[in-house]
Design a protein around this motif. Structure first.
Motif, PDB file in Angstrom:
ATOM      1  N   ALA A 130      67.129  14.303  45.436  1.00  0.00           N
ATOM      2  CA  ALA A 130      66.559  13.360  46.401  1.00  0.00           C
ATOM      3  C   ALA A 130      66.817  11.942  45.912  1.00  0.00           C
ATOM      4  O   ALA A 130      66.309  11.541  44.871  1.00  0.00           O
ATOM      5  N   LYS A 131      67.621  11.205  46.650  1.00  0.00           N
ATOM      6  CA  LYS A 131      68.019   9.865  46.200  1.00  0.00           C
ATOM      7  C   LYS A 131      67.287   8.751  46.945  1.00  0.00           C
ATOM      8  O   LYS A 131      67.338   7.593  46.534  1.00  0.00           O
ATOM      9  N   ARG A 132      66.634   9.095  48.039  1.00  0.00           N
ATOM     10  CA  ARG A 132      65.860   8.106  48.807  1.00  0.00           C
ATOM     11  C   ARG A 132      64.535   8.744  49.209  1.00  0.00           C
ATOM     12  O   ARG A 132      64.525   9.849  49.734  1.00  0.00           O
ATOM     13  N   MET A 133      63.446   8.064  48.945  1.00  0.00           N
ATOM     14  CA  MET A 133      62.136   8.528  49.384  1.00  0.00           C
ATOM     15  C   MET A 133      61.750   7.753  50.645  1.00  0.00           C
ATOM     16  O   MET A 133      61.567   6.533  50.599  1.00  0.00           O
ATOM     17  N   ILE A 134      61.669   8.435  51.747  1.00  0.00           N
ATOM     18  CA  ILE A 134      61.282   7.819  53.014  1.00  0.00           C
ATOM     19  C   ILE A 134      59.863   8.298  53.323  1.00  0.00           C
ATOM     20  O   ILE A 134      59.648   9.466  53.657  1.00  0.00           O
ATOM     21  N   VAL A 135      58.900   7.380  53.184  1.00  0.00           N
ATOM     22  CA  VAL A 135      57.486   7.772  53.242  1.00  0.00           C
ATOM     23  C   VAL A 135      56.804   7.071  54.418  1.00  0.00           C
ATOM     24  O   VAL A 135      56.938   5.847  54.595  1.00  0.00           O
ATOM     25  N   ALA A 188      53.829  17.393  47.575  1.00  0.00           N
ATOM     26  CA  ALA A 188      54.996  16.559  47.871  1.00  0.00           C
ATOM     27  C   ALA A 188      55.450  15.792  46.631  1.00  0.00           C
ATOM     28  O   ALA A 188      56.647  15.684  46.350  1.00  0.00           O
ATOM     29  N   VAL A 189      54.496  15.266  45.873  1.00  0.00           N
ATOM     30  CA  VAL A 189      54.830  14.522  44.656  1.00  0.00           C
ATOM     31  C   VAL A 189      55.470  15.446  43.629  1.00  0.00           C
ATOM     32  O   VAL A 189      56.487  15.107  43.006  1.00  0.00           O
ATOM     33  N   LYS A 190      54.900  16.621  43.454  1.00  0.00           N
ATOM     34  CA  LYS A 190      55.453  17.576  42.491  1.00  0.00           C
ATOM     35  C   LYS A 190      56.889  17.931  42.842  1.00  0.00           C
ATOM     36  O   LYS A 190      57.784  17.958  41.983  1.00  0.00           O
ATOM     37  N   THR A 191      57.140  18.175  44.119  1.00  0.00           N
ATOM     38  CA  THR A 191      58.489  18.515  44.570  1.00  0.00           C
ATOM     39  C   THR A 191      59.420  17.318  44.457  1.00  0.00           C
ATOM     40  O   THR A 191      60.593  17.452  44.073  1.00  0.00           O
ATOM     41  N   ALA A 192      58.903  16.134  44.781  1.00  0.00           N
ATOM     42  CA  ALA A 192      59.732  14.927  44.734  1.00  0.00           C
ATOM     43  C   ALA A 192      60.197  14.619  43.314  1.00  0.00           C
ATOM     44  O   ALA A 192      61.353  14.229  43.091  1.00  0.00           O
ATOM     45  N   VAL A 193      59.313  14.786  42.349  1.00  0.00           N
ATOM     46  CA  VAL A 193      59.691  14.549  40.954  1.00  0.00           C
ATOM     47  C   VAL A 193      60.785  15.519  40.531  1.00  0.00           C
ATOM     48  O   VAL A 193      61.796  15.128  39.939  1.00  0.00           O
ATOM     49  N   LYS A 194      60.597  16.785  40.850  1.00  0.00           N
ATOM     50  CA  LYS A 194      61.606  17.792  40.507  1.00  0.00           C
ATOM     51  C   LYS A 194      62.929  17.491  41.199  1.00  0.00           C
ATOM     52  O   LYS A 194      64.003  17.610  40.601  1.00  0.00           O
ATOM     53  N   ALA A 195      62.845  17.079  42.460  1.00  0.00           N
ATOM     54  CA  ALA A 195      64.054  16.781  43.227  1.00  0.00           C
ATOM     55  C   ALA A 195      64.778  15.537  42.712  1.00  0.00           C
ATOM     56  O   ALA A 195      65.981  15.398  42.891  1.00  0.00           O
ATOM     57  N   ARG A 196      64.022  14.636  42.071  1.00  0.00           N
ATOM     58  CA  ARG A 196      64.630  13.394  41.575  1.00  0.00           C
ATOM     59  C   ARG A 196      65.212  13.559  40.172  1.00  0.00           C
ATOM     60  O   ARG A 196      66.259  12.968  39.865  1.00  0.00           O
ATOM     61  N   ILE A 197      64.559  14.347  39.317  1.00  0.00           N
ATOM     62  CA  ILE A 197      64.994  14.398  37.917  1.00  0.00           C
ATOM     63  C   ILE A 197      65.884  15.596  37.607  1.00  0.00           C
ATOM     64  O   ILE A 197      66.374  15.727  36.478  1.00  0.00           O
ATOM     65  N   GLN A 198      66.110  16.478  38.577  1.00  0.00           N
ATOM     66  CA  GLN A 198      66.993  17.615  38.322  1.00  0.00           C
ATOM     67  C   GLN A 198      68.332  17.133  37.769  1.00  0.00           C
ATOM     68  O   GLN A 198      68.971  16.252  38.331  1.00  0.00           O
ATOM     69  N   ASN A 199      68.712  17.699  36.635  1.00  0.00           N
ATOM     70  CA  ASN A 199      69.986  17.318  36.016  1.00  0.00           C
ATOM     71  C   ASN A 199      70.035  15.814  35.747  1.00  0.00           C
ATOM     72  O   ASN A 199      71.085  15.178  35.851  1.00  0.00           O
ATOM     73  N   ALA A 200      68.877  15.240  35.409  1.00  0.00           N
ATOM     74  CA  ALA A 200      68.748  13.792  35.186  1.00  0.00           C
ATOM     75  C   ALA A 200      69.194  12.997  36.408  1.00  0.00           C
ATOM     76  O   ALA A 200      69.719  11.889  36.300  1.00  0.00           O
TER      77      ALA A 200
END
Length: 331
Positions: free
Chosen positions: A264-269, A245-257
Motif C-alpha cells: 500500500a503506497k497511498r493511504m486514502i482516508v 484497518a491500522v493493523k492491515t495498513a502497517v502490514k501492507a506498508r512494511i511488507q518487504n520493507a
C-alpha cells in the motif's frame, strides 16, 4: 564483476564474474540445443523435474533464505516464507500443469477445430531483486512445464540468489542448458532479445526498463510480457474497524520493507475518520521493530541498497518542501 553487498551492514560479500560476449553466445548455443530435445519430452518427465526442483528448494530452504536476506535485506522470516511459496509454485504446476496443456476440440457446422499448446523456444526473463526467488519461479515453473527453455537476467543485487536457483535446477536433474542464469548487465539485454534463438522476453521492473525492453522486443518482433510499477491505494472508509484497518495498513506498508508491487503506497482516508486513523497508524508504525533482518522478531530490515535509501529520503524531502507534514520517525 558483480559484488553482493549486505544492506544491513554495508559489507561486501560474494563476487560473481560477468558473462562476456563469448559466454553469452555459449549460453545461447546450450539453450538452443536443450530446446531441441526438451520440446518433445513427455509431460511426465517435465512434471517429475518440477517436483525434483521443489524437493531441492525445500531441502535448501534455510540457505536460500539466508542468501536473500544477506543480498537484499528482507527479514529472514519473510525470506523463508518466499522459498516455501516457491515450493508450492513448483508443485502446483506439477499437479495441474498437464491439464493446462491439454488441447481443446471445438465442433463447427462444417468440421472441427483442435487447439494445441506448443513450445516456443528459449525465453528470456529479466527479474527484480525484491522477491529474488518467487519472481523467477512463477515464470520458470510454467516455462519448463510447457516445453520451453529459460534464460534469466537477474538483478545485479541478487546474483547469489540467481546462482543458487541455477544450482537447484541443475541438481534436480535438468538437462544441460534447460535453465541458465545469464550474469550480464543491462547493456547486453537488447542484443540478447534480438538474437534469433530467443523467442520471447518477460520483464518485471520499473517503467523505464519496461519501455526499453518493449522497444527491443518490438524491433525484433518478439513476444513480450511486462509487469511494471504502480502506486497502490489503501482506502479507509468510516465504516471500517479502525484497529483492524491500522493493523492491515502497517502490514501492507512494511511488507518487504515497502519494496513490493502490492504494498500500500497511498493511504486514502475518509475525512470523518482521518484524525483517528492517522493517530493510530503513526503510533503503530513507530512501534514496528526495525533492525538486523537475520534476528528473530525484527519486522523490517533495511532497504535493499544505499541508493534506494537515498531515493526515499529525497522523496520525503520533496514532499515536506511541497507542504506535506512528517509524522513519526526523525523529524
Amino acid at each position: 564483476m558483480f559484488t553482493s553487498i549486505n544492506p544491513a551492514t554495508g559489507e561486501p560479500g560474494e563476487r560473481f564474474a560477468e558473462l562476456d560476449g563469448d559466454g553469452v553466445e555459449a549460453a545461447l548455443v546450450r539453450a538452443d540445443a536443450a530446446f531441441a530435445s526438451w520440446r518433445v519430452s513427455p509431460v511426465e518427465q517435465r512434471v517429475a523435474l518440477l517436483n525434483a526442483i521443489a524437493d531441492r528448494f525445500e531441502a535448501g530452504k534455510q540457505h536460500l533464505a539466508e542468501t536473500a536476506t544477506r543480498e537484499m535485506g528482507k527479514t529472514l522470516a519473510s525470506a523463508v516464507a518466499e522459498v516455501e511459496k516457491c515450493v508450492v509454485g513448483f508443485r502446483y504446476y506439477a499437479e495441474h500443469g498437464p491439464d493446462f496443456l491439454k488441447g481443446e476440440e471445438v465442433a463447427l457446422p462444417n468440421g472441427r477445430v483442435v487447439t494445441h499448446w506448443l513450445p516456443l523456444g528459449p525465453i528470456l526473463a529479466i527479474m527484480p531483486w525484491n522477491f529474488p526467488y518467487w519472481q523467477v519461479v512463477r515464470w520458470l515453473a510454467p516455462t519448463i512445464l510447457a516445453g520451453n527453455v529459460g534464460l534469466l537476467k537477474h538483478a545485479s543485487l541478487t546474483q547469489g540468489c540467481a546462482a543458487l536457483i541455477q544450482q537447484m535446477v541443475s541438481a534436480a536433474g535438468a538437462p544441460d542448458g534447460l535453465f541458465q542464469n545469464l550474469a550480464v548487465k543491462s547493456d547486453k539485454v537488447s542484443r540478447i532479445i534480438a538474437d534469433k534463438r530467443v523467442v520471447a522476453v518477460t520483464l518485471t521492473g520499473c517503467e523505464g526498463a519496461g519501455a526499453k525492453v518493449a522497444e527491443a522486443a518490438g524491433r525484433a518482433l518478439k513476444k513480450v510480457v511486462l509487469e511494471l510499477g504502480g502506486s497502490d491505494p489503501f482506502v479507509v472508509m468510516p465504516s471500517a474497524d479502525l484497529d483492524a484497518a491500522v493493523k492491515t495498513a502497517v502490514k501492507a506498508r512494511i511488507q518487504n520493507a515497502g519494496q513490493s508491487c502490492i504494498c500500500a503506497k497511498r493511504m486514502i482516508v475518509h475525512a470523518d475518520v482521518y484524525d483517528a486513523f492517522a493517530e493510530k497508524f503513526v503510533a503503530a508504525m513507530d512501534a514496528v521493530k526495525i533492525g538486523d533482518p537475520m534476528e528473530d522478531g525484527v519486522e523490517m530490515g533495511p532497504l535493499s541498497s544505499v541508493e534506494q535509501r537515498d531515493t526515499v529520503l529525497e522523496q520525503l524531502e520533496h514532499a515536506v518542501a511541497a507542504g506535506a507534514t512528517l509524522h513519526g520517525g526523525e523529524k
